[in-house]
Design a protein around this motif. Structure first.
Motif, short mmCIF file in Angstrom:
data_model
loop_
_atom_site.label_atom_id
_atom_site.label_comp_id
_atom_site.label_asym_id
_atom_site.label_seq_id
_atom_site.Cartn_x
_atom_site.Cartn_y
_atom_site.Cartn_z
N GLU A 174 -14.38 8.30 1.33
CA GLU A 174 -14.04 7.93 -0.04
C GLU A 174 -15.30 7.52 -0.80
O GLU A 174 -16.01 6.61 -0.39
N ARG A 180 -9.15 16.01 7.45
CA ARG A 180 -8.05 16.07 8.43
C ARG A 180 -7.82 17.50 8.93
O ARG A 180 -7.54 17.74 10.09
N ARG A 190 -5.04 5.98 -4.21
CA ARG A 190 -4.76 7.13 -5.10
C ARG A 190 -5.01 6.74 -6.56
O ARG A 190 -5.07 5.55 -6.89
N ASP A 208 -1.93 -0.29 5.77
CA ASP A 208 -2.31 0.32 7.05
C ASP A 208 -3.79 0.65 7.16
O ASP A 208 -4.25 1.07 8.21
N SER A 232 -2.91 1.11 -4.31
CA SER A 232 -3.23 2.34 -3.57
C SER A 232 -4.64 2.83 -3.86
O SER A 232 -5.22 2.52 -4.90
N HIS A 255 -7.93 2.06 -5.46
CA HIS A 255 -8.25 0.88 -4.66
C HIS A 255 -8.34 -0.39 -5.50
O HIS A 255 -9.18 -1.25 -5.27
N ALA A 302 2.68 13.83 0.44
CA ALA A 302 2.97 12.51 1.03
C ALA A 302 4.15 11.86 0.29
O ALA A 302 4.01 10.82 -0.35
N LYS A 358 -9.21 9.89 8.24
CA LYS A 358 -9.73 11.26 8.11
C LYS A 358 -10.09 11.58 6.67
O LYS A 358 -9.80 12.68 6.16
N VAL A 359 -10.72 10.62 6.03
CA VAL A 359 -11.12 10.81 4.65
C VAL A 359 -12.39 10.00 4.38
O VAL A 359 -12.55 8.89 4.89
N VAL A 407 0.73 12.56 6.41
CA VAL A 407 1.01 13.99 6.56
C VAL A 407 -0.28 14.79 6.39
O VAL A 407 -1.28 14.27 5.88
N GLU A 408 -0.22 16.05 6.83
CA GLU A 408 -1.41 16.92 6.78
C GLU A 408 -1.94 17.10 5.36
O GLU A 408 -3.14 17.07 5.12
N ASP A 416 0.87 -1.16 0.00
CA ASP A 416 0.00 0.00 0.00
C ASP A 416 0.93 1.24 0.00
O ASP A 416 2.13 1.11 0.29
N TYR A 417 0.40 2.42 -0.32
CA TYR A 417 1.30 3.58 -0.35
C TYR A 417 1.18 4.45 0.92
O TYR A 417 2.06 4.40 1.78
N PRO A 420 4.88 8.36 5.33
CA PRO A 420 4.16 8.65 6.57
C PRO A 420 2.91 9.49 6.30
O PRO A 420 2.84 10.17 5.28
O1 LIG Z 1 -4.44 3.12 -0.32
P1 LIG Z 1 -3.51 4.20 0.12
O2 LIG Z 1 -2.29 4.33 -0.75
O3 LIG Z 1 -3.15 4.07 1.58
O4 LIG Z 1 -4.34 5.56 -0.04
C1 LIG Z 1 -5.41 5.85 0.86
C2 LIG Z 1 -5.66 7.33 0.85
O5 LIG Z 1 -4.40 7.93 1.15
C3 LIG Z 1 -4.28 9.35 1.07
O6 LIG Z 1 -4.88 9.92 2.21
C4 LIG Z 1 -4.28 9.59 3.45
O7 LIG Z 1 -2.90 10.04 3.44
C5 LIG Z 1 -2.75 11.49 3.37
C6 LIG Z 1 -1.27 11.79 3.25
O8 LIG Z 1 -0.57 11.28 4.33
C7 LIG Z 1 -3.40 12.13 4.59
O9 LIG Z 1 -3.28 13.56 4.52
C8 LIG Z 1 -4.90 11.74 4.63
O10 LIG Z 1 -5.50 12.25 5.79
C9 LIG Z 1 -5.04 10.21 4.61
O11 LIG Z 1 -6.40 9.83 4.50
C10 LIG Z 1 -4.84 9.87 -0.21
O12 LIG Z 1 -4.80 11.27 -0.21
C11 LIG Z 1 -6.24 9.33 -0.48
O13 LIG Z 1 -6.68 9.78 -1.74
C12 LIG Z 1 -6.13 7.82 -0.51
O14 LIG Z 1 -7.40 7.24 -0.80
#
Ligand SMILES: O=P(O)(O)OC[C@H]1O[C@H](O[C@H]2O[C@H](CO)[C@@H](O)[C@H](O)[C@H]2O)[C@H](O)[C@@H](O)[C@@H]1O
Length: 398
Positions: free
Chosen positions: A295, A261, A166, A330, A164, A186, A141, A292-293, A135-136, A126-127, A133
């Protein structure tokens, strides 16, 4: 992992699954009609919970607000931009107890390599929160160069894919390693190797194409038909949330992320009102929770677990007992992949978390991306050493 038996379209015909959260709008009502204005938190909507004097009021109807809060544990900032979930002594004791059930993949390394001996290890990573890590700002990221180096080296020894939430392009931009396979949205946007396999070739959403390196690849986009709808919803989500300070709407091609977030937590209920209010008008979309998202995703029988199966099949690694798939992630969406591996008994998941999680289908744990880096480094070191031993044994017989 037989994909052959699964040729039908993953797009679900039942457009309104029970799991879909609804706030009371009839599904045939246009989300743009004045009566259904997503700007309003009264009228057609159920009572919306408020945080009054630090307490949540009206907890009976606020399933989604509870979920938004639950998916967002308290945090602390360790450096300028990096966020870690907060840890107290009690918390650490709870974590130690939890680790009895989900041991550290670093401490269990010898056991893991004993399973992996003489097998092809396939890595699925996963990314966000795993290789980079949390980040805000989602646009910041970045992956460290040390992590990039170790992932690049891992890909020399093990077939490796990034899976991911993304968009595929965005995650590729962050990772910048051409030797990997990438699945974005996803798992709804996979670029993998070309393999002559009946189960893949006949799938209408799987096409042969040429990647940026000029290589022939397979592109699988099972939610293709949702593209116009997702684009429309992306624009509408920007519009309906434009006055919420700190909100960020991210277009992930086949899904949309609404980040809260950086929104004052007194406004989280309003975020839910706007998002669910809009999505209620789309019976073929649903909302899931991340860190904090919120989807927004197509209602489709496809997820990161199916993406793992698809890639194993494409790589010619499914249905073989000399293959050990390992998935590191994660997020809740990674659970689909952990579950597939647990049920198939052919591999295992590693959950990246520094807090105990109530339920997970992973077998092992790692605390954070730095431990992921350490784990990958150890795996490469181990594979190199076993390759060397094999060479030495072979040379004794020459
Ligand atoms: O499947 P992933 O690669 O883990 O992506 C899941 C979501 O990750 C991102 O959001 C998360 O990370 C951000 C950067 O650290 C953080 O600011 C945010 O609060 C987290 O939810 C990404 O921006 C999403 O689009 C992905 O779906």
């Amino acid at each position: 992992m037989d994909l052959k038996s699964n040729h039908s379209s993953p797009v679900l015909t039942d457009s309104a699954p029970l799991s879909k959260l609804r706030l009371g709008l009839p599904s045939n009502m246009s989300p743009y009609s004045p009566a259904a204005s997503p700007y309003s938190s009264s009228g057609l909507y159920l009572t919306i919970p408020r945080i009054i004097n630090g307490k949540l009021e009206d907890v009976r109807v606020n399933g989604w607000l509870d979920a938004m809060i639950a998916s967002s544990p308290p945090r602390k900032k360790l450096s300028k931009d990096i966020i870690y979930e907060s840890q107290t002594d009690d918390h650490d004791a709870a974590y130690q107890t939890w680790m009895i059930s989900y041991p550290s993949a670093l401490n269990s390394f010898h056991l893991i390599t004993s399973y992996a001996k003489c097998k092809t290890v396939a890595l699925f990573l996963d990314y966000d929160g795993t290789l980079s890590p949390i980040v805000e700002n989602p646009d910041h990221a970045f992956m460290s160069s040390a992590m990039r180096a170790v992932v690049k080296e891992a890909a020399i020894y093990f077939p490796t894919a990034i899976i991911s939430g993304r968009s595929r392009d965005k995650v590729h931009e962050f990772v910048r390693i051409s030797e990997l396979y990438y699945a974005g949205s996803h798992g709804m946007d996979i670029m993998g190797p070309v393999r002559v396999s009946n189960s893949i070739d006949v799938h209408p959403d799987c096409i042969k194409t040429i990647d940026s390196q000029g290589k022939e690849v397979h592109l699988f986009q099972p939610a293709n038909e949702f593209l116009p709808m997702i684009n429309e919803v992306y624009k509408s989500l920007i519009e309906v949330t434009s006055d919420i300070i700190g909100i960020k709407v991210e277009n992930n091609k086949f899904c949309v992320s609404v980040h809260y977030r950086n929104v004052d937590n007194k406004m989280w209920d309003e975020v839910g009102v706007r998002v669910f209010g809009l999505i209620n008008g789309y019976s073929r979309l649903h909302v899931t929770y991340g860190r904090k998202v919120l989807e927004v995703r197509p209602v489709i029988d496809w997820n990161k677990g199916k993406a793992v199966e698809f890639l194993l099949e494409s790589l010619g690694l499914s249905q073989r007992d000399d293959v050990l798939p390992i998935y590191v992630g994660d997020d809740r969406t990674d659970e689909d992949a952990f579950k597939i591996l647990r049920e198939s008994k052919c591999g295992f998941g590693i959950l990246v978390s520094n807090a105990p999680k109530e339920t997970t289908s992973a077998f092992y744990s790692l605390r954070d991306p730095s431990e992921v880096q350490e784990f990958l480094k150890s795996l490469v070191r181990w594979r190199k050493s076993t390759a060397l031993q094999t060479e030495n044994i072979a040379s004794e017989y020459i």
